[in-house]
Design a protein around this motif. Structure first.
Motif, PDB file in Angstrom:
ATOM      1  N   LEU A 119       1.324  -2.387   8.504  1.00 23.56           N
ATOM      2  CA  LEU A 119       1.020  -1.381   7.471  1.00 23.56           C
ATOM      3  C   LEU A 119       0.525  -0.060   8.073  1.00 23.56           C
ATOM      4  CD1 LEU A 119      -0.695  -3.349   4.542  1.00 23.56           C
ATOM      5  CD2 LEU A 119       1.606  -2.372   4.608  1.00 23.56           C
ATOM      6  N   THR A 120       0.758   0.118   9.362  1.00 21.73           N
ATOM      7  CA  THR A 120       0.291   1.346  10.005  1.00 21.73           C
ATOM      8  C   THR A 120       0.878   2.582   9.336  1.00 21.73           C
ATOM      9  OG1 THR A 120       0.088   0.175  12.121  1.00 21.73           O
ATOM     10  CG2 THR A 120       0.126   2.582  12.194  1.00 21.73           C
ATOM     11  N   GLU A 121       2.166   2.524   8.984  1.00 23.22           N
ATOM     12  CA  GLU A 121       2.814   3.687   8.360  1.00 23.22           C
ATOM     13  C   GLU A 121       2.337   3.912   6.925  1.00 23.22           C
ATOM     14  OE1 GLU A 121       7.017   3.357   8.608  1.00 23.22           O
ATOM     15  OE2 GLU A 121       7.061   3.322  10.813  1.00 23.22           O
ATOM     16  N   HIS A 122       1.731   2.887   6.329  1.00 20.39           N
ATOM     17  CA  HIS A 122       1.262   2.996   4.938  1.00 20.39           C
ATOM     18  C   HIS A 122      -0.260   3.035   4.854  1.00 20.39           C
ATOM     19  CE1 HIS A 122       5.371   2.107   3.562  1.00 20.39           C
ATOM     20  NE2 HIS A 122       5.396   1.185   4.512  1.00 20.39           N
ATOM     21  N   ARG A 123      -0.893   3.300   5.965  1.00 19.15           N
ATOM     22  CA  ARG A 123      -2.354   3.219   6.028  1.00 19.15           C
ATOM     23  C   ARG A 123      -3.027   4.182   5.062  1.00 19.15           C
ATOM     24  NH1 ARG A 123      -3.470   4.272  12.032  1.00 19.15           N
ATOM     25  NH2 ARG A 123      -5.640   4.061  11.371  1.00 19.15           N
ATOM     26  N   ASN A 124      -2.379   5.304   4.748  1.00 25.78           N
ATOM     27  CA  ASN A 124      -3.000   6.318   3.891  1.00 25.78           C
ATOM     28  C   ASN A 124      -2.434   6.355   2.472  1.00 25.78           C
ATOM     29  OD1 ASN A 124      -4.749   7.295   5.947  1.00 25.78           O
ATOM     30  ND2 ASN A 124      -3.033   8.415   6.860  1.00 25.78           N
ATOM     31  N   ASN A 125      -1.597   5.382   2.118  1.00 25.48           N
ATOM     32  CA  ASN A 125      -1.100   5.289   0.741  1.00 25.48           C
ATOM     33  C   ASN A 125      -2.095   4.500  -0.104  1.00 25.48           C
ATOM     34  OD1 ASN A 125       1.214   6.552   1.643  1.00 25.48           O
ATOM     35  ND2 ASN A 125       2.375   4.656   1.846  1.00 25.48           N
ATOM     36  N   HIS A 126      -2.254   4.890  -1.345  1.00 22.60           N
ATOM     37  CA  HIS A 126      -3.126   4.119  -2.225  1.00 22.60           C
ATOM     38  C   HIS A 126      -2.528   2.731  -2.447  1.00 22.60           C
ATOM     39  CE1 HIS A 126      -4.998   8.018  -3.996  1.00 22.60           C
ATOM     40  NE2 HIS A 126      -5.686   7.573  -2.962  1.00 22.60           N
ATOM     41  N   VAL A 127      -3.391   1.732  -2.543  1.00 24.98           N
ATOM     42  CA  VAL A 127      -2.943   0.354  -2.701  1.00 24.98           C
ATOM     43  C   VAL A 127      -2.059   0.195  -3.934  1.00 24.98           C
ATOM     44  CG1 VAL A 127      -3.748  -1.990  -3.246  1.00 24.98           C
ATOM     45  CG2 VAL A 127      -4.830  -0.703  -1.408  1.00 24.98           C
ATOM     46  N   LYS A 128      -2.359   0.925  -4.993  1.00 24.09           N
ATOM     47  CA  LYS A 128      -1.581   0.800  -6.228  1.00 24.09           C
ATOM     48  C   LYS A 128      -0.126   1.205  -6.038  1.00 24.09           C
ATOM     49  CE  LYS A 128      -2.647   5.359  -8.231  1.00 24.09           C
ATOM     50  NZ  LYS A 128      -3.218   6.054  -9.400  1.00 24.09           N
TER      51      LYS A 128
END
Length: 309
Positions: A119-128
C-alpha cells in the motif's frame, strides 16, 4: 514446538452450544487453518483464543502463559485483524498505522508495513477511497503493527475478487517467511489447501480431523476420477462403460449420455487398456481428464456437507 495450546474449550450462548469440545496445538511459524460449515463454532473458537470471549470451560495457553494470569503479556504477543469498521475512513493508511502503533509499547516501522501489504502507493489516500482488497490488506497491516508472534485472520479474503484474494495469499506467505504464526479461518477450500501447513476441520462444535492438506487428501482415498467424452454417441459410451467395469483397477463407473466417469486406483493402467479398446473399435474420444481429489472432497467426506461460499 507449540506456541499455542487449546484444551477442551466449550462455549454456550443460552441453550445453543456453540463449541462442544475443541482441543488442538499450533506450532511456531506455521499457517494453521480452521474450516467448517456455518455455525460450526470456528469464529467463537477464534474469539475465545483471542481473549474476546471467555470460555465456559477449557484452557488456552500461549507457551506457559494464560489469559487469567498473563493477559497483558499475551496481548503484546498477538495481532488480530480488525473489522473494517475499526478503521478510520477519513485517515490515510499511513495515518491509521501510525495511530494504531501508539497503542503498543513497541511497533514495527510503518514504512515496512506499507511495503509488506503493498500500500506504499496508496499511503496518502483516505481509507474510504480504498478498494475492498486494499482495505483487507490494511486490516492485516494493522494486525501486524505491534510486530506480534501470532496473527489471527478471520476470513480475510471473503468477498474479494480472485486477484485481490491472491494478493492476500502473498502477504500471508510473507508473514510465514518472517517467522510469524498465522491462525486463519476461511470459506475457500483452495485457499486452505494452498496456504496451510495444517488444516483443522470443525463441525457442530467439535474437531473432526486435523492434518496437513496432502495427508487429509491421501487419507480420504487413493482413487482418482477419470472422465472421457465420446464423439460417436451414447452407444459407444455405453460399450466403453461395460468394458471399463471389467478392468481390475476400476472401482466403479458412471455414464451420462456420451460421457463416462470412472474411479480407478491406477489411472495410467486404466487409460492404457481403455485407449487400446477404443483404438481397436475405432471409437473417437473427444476429451479425457484425470481429476485429483481436493480438500473440498475431504470436507464433504468428513462433514457430509457441500461447501458453499
Amino acid at each position: 514446538m507449540s506456541i499455542l495450546e487449546v484444551k477442551h474449550l466449550q462455549k454456550s450462548f443460552g441453550t445453543i452450544r456453540a463449541v462442544e469440545d475443541i482441543s488442538f496445538s499450533v506450532h511456531a511459524g506455521e499457517i494453521f487453518t480452521i474450516i467448517g460449515p456455518n455455525g460450526a463454532g470456528k469464529t467463537t473458537t477464534l474469539e475465545m483464543i483471542e481473549g474476546l470471549v471467555p470460555p465456559d470451560h477449557g484452557e488456552i495457553y500461549f507457551g506457559e502463559l494464560n489469559w487469567d494470569k498473563n493477559s497483558k503479556t499475551i496481548k503484546k504477543m498477538i495481532g488480530v485483524q480488525p473489522q473494517s469498521s475499526a478503521m478510520f475512513d477519513l485517515l490515510t493508511p499511513e495515518e491509521n498505522l501510525n495511530l494504531f502503533a501508539t497503542f503498543y509499547d513497541k511497533s514495527r516501522p510503518t514504512e515496512e508495513i506499507l511495503k509488506l501489504i503493498n500500500l506504499t502507493e496508496h499511503r496518502n489516500n483516505h481509507v474510504k477511497k480504498l478498494s475492498g482488497g486494499q482495505r483487507q490488506r490494511l486490516a492485516i497491516g494493522l494486525a501486524m503493527i505491534s510486530d506480534p508472534d501470532i496473527i489471527f485472520l478471520d476470513e480475510p479474503t471473503t468477498g474479494l475478487d480472485p486477484q485481490a484474494r491472491r494478493n492476500i495469499w502473498d502477504i500471508i506467505l510473507q508473514l510465514k517467511e518472517l517467522g510469524k504464526t498465522t491462525i486463519l479461518t476461511t470459506h475457500y477450500m483452495e485457499e486452505a489447501e494452498k496456504l496451510s501447513d495444517r488444516v483443522c476441520i470443525v463441525d457442530q462444535g467439535k474437531i473432526v480431523t486435523i492434518d496437513t492438506p496432502s495427508a487429509l487428501i491421501e487419507q480420504l482415498t487413493k482413487e482418482r476420477e477419470v472422465r472421457l467424452s465420446f464423439i460417436d454417441g451414447e452407444d459407444v459410451a455405453e460399450e466403453a462403460n461395460n468394458f471399463s467395469k471389467n478392468l481390475e483397477s476400476v472401482i466403479r463407473t458412471e455414464r451420462e449420455e456420451m460421457s463416462l466417469k470412472l474411479w480407478t486406483t491406477n489411472p495410467e493402467d486404466t487409460l492404457f487398456h481403455l485407449f487400446a479398446f477404443t483404438k481397436e473399435k475405432n471409437f473417437q474420444v473427444e476429451q479425457v481428464s484425470i481429476r485429483e481429489m481436493s480438500l473440498e472432497d475431504v470436507f464433504i467426506a468428513f462433514t457430509g456437507k457441500e461447501w458453499r461460499d
